[in-house]
Design an enzyme around this catalytic site. Structure first.
Site, PDB file in Angstrom:
ATOM      1  CB  SER A  97      -0.902   0.127   1.327  1.00 28.52           C
ATOM      2  OG  SER A  97      -1.974  -1.011   1.058  1.00 28.52           O
ATOM      3  CD  GLU A 109      -4.185  -0.850 -10.530  1.00 25.19           C
ATOM      4  OE1 GLU A 109      -3.465  -1.434 -11.210  1.00 25.19           O
ATOM      5  OE2 GLU A 109      -3.873   0.389 -10.402  1.00 25.19           O
TER       6      GLU A 109
END
Ligand SMILES: Cc1cc2nc3c(=O)[nH]c(=O)nc-3n(C[C@H](O)[C@H](O)[C@H](O)COP(=O)(O)OP(=O)(O)OC[C@H]3O[C@@H](n4cnc5c(N)ncnc54)[C@H](O)[C@@H]3O)c2cc1C
Length: 388
Positions: free
Chosen positions: A138, A371
């Site tokens: 992340s 994503e």
């Protein structure tokens, strides 16, 4: 489905766009969808699907004309991703990943780089986007891959994990840190790595819950010498390139998720209109109609919102990051919920591999993770309302 037909008719495709969509849908019906269960079961890369789509020259819709392409609107690209993903989510993400990896080259590459590298993508070559590392998910700024300049070359050392098509791509867009810049964010740089460069190797292929026909590779760089001519922009431009590329790939992932959601909704409603219990079709039970109402409403709103994002991009708007985040977040949460409820509406049969909904539920989960995980997107969207 009238409400969805209305949305589709408002897209007002030009005749040449409609011709592309019709051709894609035909290949999806004739080749991609019938192959999907077999490739999923075997965990085999869907080359037959990729080749069938390549015969349409489909990468060309996002490659500049000077490099062998025939570019169209972003809205059409998103519709193509939806159509392929509805037929086979693995094939859909392979196609989308080429776009995700190559769009930054199209946007930030020099004319020389584009003319040298992109024709092989226009001809059907696969692309890949390599950001994630074992200790940098992340928070990509924690990446450790190192780019050391050495004469006309850049020496790449390190490795990436979870890279879609990392083992099969012709060109990989790789992010790493420039050795001469001493700043965690400011050192991030981006280059194009060409298939077959010595020192590049595939460590392992992941055995996944879903998208079992797409390959997910751990890749290693051991003193890989990349020509300096393959650096995108300047040393330290990487973070800007990375954020811009995510803005484009997030609507694309939303389209992928909506493709899965469409397949789940179709299978669910078809089954509910034929399966009978207590003398009635299960679609006639009011509790189930409430479920359909909730799912169809969310589905229509996600579709309309993604159209809005596409219009922003096609209209030349630069500031669409939050709109893209909202699309990714809601479409992926919907895909997971739609697929889970589709299994539920199939009762015990939904849990059996003979029915597609079982695969759709496994395929949907990743859309909430990649994503930017949906936790990260909630954080990005929420933070935008905090006054400075
Ligand atoms: C099948 C597959 C394909 C992929 N393809 C690619 C690819 O092609 N290229 C590529 O570069 N990467 C790819 N990825 C990687 C993917 O983008 C990452 O897995 C994802 O970004 C999450 O990173 P992580 O797995 O390290 O999880 P972590 O970042 O460790 O997150 C673990 C958990 O902590 C939560 N968390 C982390 N930070 C925060 C925060 N700030 N606030 C709240 N919660 C937080 C997350 O939401 C998550 O629930 C792929 C992954 C998979 C599984």
């Amino acid at each position: 489905m009238k409400v969805f037909d209305q949305l589709e008719s408002r897209r007002a495709w030009a005749p040449e766009e409609q011709a592309i969509l019709d051709a894609v849908r035909r290949v999806c019906d004739d080749v991609v969808a019938p192959n999907a269960a077999g490739f999923d079961k075997a965990g085999q890369f869907p080359w037959a699907n990729v080749e069938a789509l390549n015969r349409l020259g489909l990468n060309g819709i996002f490659v500049p004309e000077a490099c062998g392409g025939n570019p169209t609107r972003f809205k059409l690209y998103l519709e193509v991703v939806k159509a392929i993903s509805q037929a086979c989510a693995s094939t859909g993400v392979i196609y989308a990943t080429t776009f995700h990896g190559m769009k930054p080259l199209i946007e930030f590459g020099s004319e020389e780089q584009k003319r040298r590298l992109l024709p092989r993508i226009a001809a059907g070559g696969l692309g890949s986007l390599a950001i994630t590392e074992p200790s940098a998910g992340s928070d990509a700024t924690g990446m450790k891959t190192r780019f050391t300049p050495h004469g006309d070359h850049i020496v790449v050392d390190g490795g990436k994990t979870f890279i879609t098509s990392g083992d099969v791509a012709e060109l990989l867009l790789v992010f790493g840190k420039w050795s001469e810049i001493d700043d965690a964010r400011g050192s991030i740089s981006a280059l194009i790595l060409e298939k077959g460069t010595p020192g590049f190797s595939v460590g392992r292929l992941e055995d996944k819950m879903g998208l079992r026909a797409s390959s997910t590779a751990a890749i290693n760089f051991d003193k890989v010498r990349v020509p300096r001519a393959n650096l995108l922009g300047n040393p330290g431009d990487g973070l800007k390139i990375l954020l811009a590329s995510l803005n484009r790939s997030r609507p694309s992932i939303a389209a992928h998720a909506l493709g899965i959601a469409t397949a789940a909704f179709k299978d669910m409603t078809a089954y509910m209109n034929t399966r009978r219990q207590s003398g009635r079709r299960i679609a006639e039970f009011q509790a189930n109609q409430f479920l359909l109402a909730d799912l169809a409403s969310e589905f229509a709103l996600c579709e309309a919102w993604l159209d809005h994002v596409a219009d922003l991009v096609d209209g030349g708007e630069d500031d669409f990051a939050l709109a893209a985040s909202i699309a990714k977040l809601r479409a992926s949460d919907l895909a997971m919920r739609m697929a889970t409820e589709a299994v539920q509406m199939h009762g015990g049969y939904g849990y059996i591999r003979d029915y597609r909904v079982e695969r759709l539920m496994r395929d949907a989960k990743i859309t909430q993770i990649w994503e930017g995980t949906n936790q990260v997107h909630r954080q990005l969207i929420g933070r935008s309302f905090v006054e400075r």
